[in-house]
Design a protein around this motif. Structure first.
Motif, PDB file in Angstrom:
ATOM      1  N   LEU A 112       0.787  -1.260  -0.030  1.00 53.10           N
ATOM      2  CA  LEU A 112       0.017   0.064   0.184  1.00 53.10           C
ATOM      3  C   LEU A 112       0.783   1.317   0.038  1.00 53.10           C
ATOM      4  O   LEU A 112       0.480   2.447  -0.783  1.00 53.10           O
TER       5      LEU A 112
ATOM      6  N   HIS B 231      -0.711  -5.427   2.634  1.00 53.29           N
ATOM      7  CA  HIS B 231      -2.045  -6.100   2.720  1.00 53.29           C
ATOM      8  C   HIS B 231      -1.863  -7.538   2.350  1.00 53.29           C
ATOM      9  O   HIS B 231      -1.435  -7.855   1.498  1.00 53.29           O
TER      10      HIS B 231
ATOM     11  N   ASN C  90      -5.936  -7.129   7.975  1.00 50.39           N
ATOM     12  CA  ASN C  90      -4.755  -7.908   7.479  1.00 50.39           C
ATOM     13  C   ASN C  90      -3.769  -6.706   6.862  1.00 50.39           C
ATOM     14  O   ASN C  90      -2.992  -7.003   5.872  1.00 50.39           O
ATOM     15  N   ILE C  91      -3.567  -5.554   7.522  1.00 56.91           N
ATOM     16  CA  ILE C  91      -2.744  -4.715   7.137  1.00 56.91           C
ATOM     17  C   ILE C  91      -1.645  -4.592   8.177  1.00 56.91           C
ATOM     18  O   ILE C  91      -1.756  -4.594   9.358  1.00 56.91           O
TER      19      ILE C  91
ATOM     20  N   SER D 151     -11.043  -5.441   3.509  1.00 61.91           N
ATOM     21  CA  SER D 151      -9.649  -6.357   3.298  1.00 61.91           C
ATOM     22  C   SER D 151     -10.228  -7.420   2.468  1.00 61.91           C
ATOM     23  O   SER D 151      -9.707  -8.130   1.615  1.00 61.91           O
TER      24      SER D 151
ATOM     25  N   LYS E  50     -11.234  -6.148  -0.882  1.00 63.16           N
ATOM     26  CA  LYS E  50     -10.084  -6.164  -1.734  1.00 63.16           C
ATOM     27  C   LYS E  50      -9.359  -7.388  -2.294  1.00 63.16           C
ATOM     28  O   LYS E  50      -9.108  -7.286  -3.415  1.00 63.16           O
TER      29      LYS E  50
ATOM     30  N   THR F  20     -10.225   2.711   3.212  1.00 60.20           N
ATOM     31  CA  THR F  20      -9.750   2.511   4.618  1.00 60.20           C
ATOM     32  C   THR F  20      -9.993   3.840   5.191  1.00 60.20           C
ATOM     33  O   THR F  20     -10.540   3.830   6.569  1.00 60.20           O
TER      34      THR F  20
END
Length: 348
Positions: free
Chosen positions: A19, A175, A212-213, A286, A289, A308
């Motif tokens: 990201l 991610h 999940n970042i 998440s 995406k 986000t």
């Protein structure tokens, strides 16, 4: 136009997984106490001195200097949510703190955080070397005016001993939903710790890894050059990107029904929900995406990073023009996300 930063545009190498890339430099002024030991008068003097230096930089940097005391709590929170300043900057003493930001919101300079200056450059995708090039030039420009605290043996002197040396923190925000789903993430993170990398959550140290970042960065800044630290992190990141892509392929070929059900449920909830908490929104975003990346769901014009930001409490209150209760934020969050997913998917 909504206030999205340039780094949120999902451009650059491997931007579907990486990201952002960030270079942060800690700098302190010579013969001056660190911020946590400064008197009120000393802090004000420091603030004025740094403001003059930042506003006087040449070379087209176009930095806007903003004292935090002149911003509302909501606007300060939005800056933090956009990763333009750290959560620590939200704490007292606000009166002695400031931030300088460029027009694209790719560059920010935090004043009187843990150190006198924290210079950072944020770019989309895996662009650590490019971010370092910008940060290095800006650092040289400021050093022409400000006398940094530097030791020939130890390097740049910082408030925290772990930052001495280059005083550089290189990091990527990634991610990794497939590595989490296939239960490989813990093993990857353990390996990273063994080679001197640290893994943190969405907002860095002390924050949770929601949606999940994860942020991955060098743990120390002494012993190698800036270029070596950057090369090591870039190499590690490329390996992680490769493992995430392999995990996604595995899910598509070996758990296709589960994967499709999971991402379509997430899309359905976000397309119809009327109330949504911040944590639930990040979790569902998440999975949406992941579904979009694998062509299982329609794409939207808004990027993952932008969506986000839309879920964050400060952003919601900034958009509404007033402070909102938790219940009001949950309703507004659901409405904004529902409208974006439905309208943008139809016009994409």
């Amino acid at each position: 136009m909504e206030p999205f930063s340039a780094w949120m545009q999902a451009q650059g190498p491997d931007a579907d997984i990486v990201l952002s890339s960030r270079i942060r430099l800690a700098r302190n002024l010579k013969d001056t106490r660190f911020p946590n030991h400064m008197t009120a008068d000393g802090a004000q003097t420091m603030l004025a001195r740094v403001e003059q230096a930042i506003l006087g930089v040449q070379g087209g940097w176009a930095l806007h200097f903003q004292k935090l005391a002149d911003l509302s709590p909501v606007n300060r929170q939005v800056l933090m949510e956009k990763h333009l300043m750290s959560p620590a900057m939200m704490e007292d003493p606000i009166a002695f703190r400031a931030v300088a930001i460029d027009e694209r919101e790719s560059i920010s300079i935090m004043v009187n955080e843990e150190d006198h200056l924290r210079l950072q450059v944020l770019l989309s995708g895996l662009q650590l070397s490019e971010a370092w090039s910008v940060a290095d030039r800006l650092d040289d420009t400021l050093e022409a005016t400000l006398d940094y605290a530097f030791d020939a043996r130890l390097g740049y002197l910082t408030a925290c001993p772990t930052n001495i040396g280059t005083a550089m923190r290189a990091s990527v925000m990634v991610h990794l939903p497939a590595l989490v789903l296939t239960r490989q993430a813990s093993q990857v993170f353990t390996t990273l710790a063994q080679i001197g990398m640290v893994v943190r959550g969405l907002y860095g140290e002390g924050s949770d890894a929601v949606g999940n970042i994860f942020q991955i960065s060098n743990q120390v800044s002494l012993g190698l050059s800036e270029e070596e630290f950057i090369h090591n992190l870039a190499t590690v990141t490329q390996q992680i990107v490769g493992r995430e892509r392999h995990a996604r392929e595995y899910l598509q070929h070996n758990a296709e029904l589960m994967l499709a059900d999971r991402v379509e449920r997430a899309w359905g909830l976000m397309s119809h929900a009327r109330i949504m908490t911040s944590e639930e929104a990040l979790r569902l975003l998440s999975e949406v995406k992941l579904g979009q990346d694998l062509k299982l769901l329609p794409a939207t014009k808004s990027t993952f990073a932008q969506l986000t930001l839309v879920t964050r409490p400060g952003f919601l209150q900034s958009q509404s023009g007033r402070e909102l209760s938790a219940s009001e934020r949950d309703q507004m969050r659901a409405t904004l996300l529902r409208k974006r997913l439905q309208d943008e998917a139809q016009s994409a």
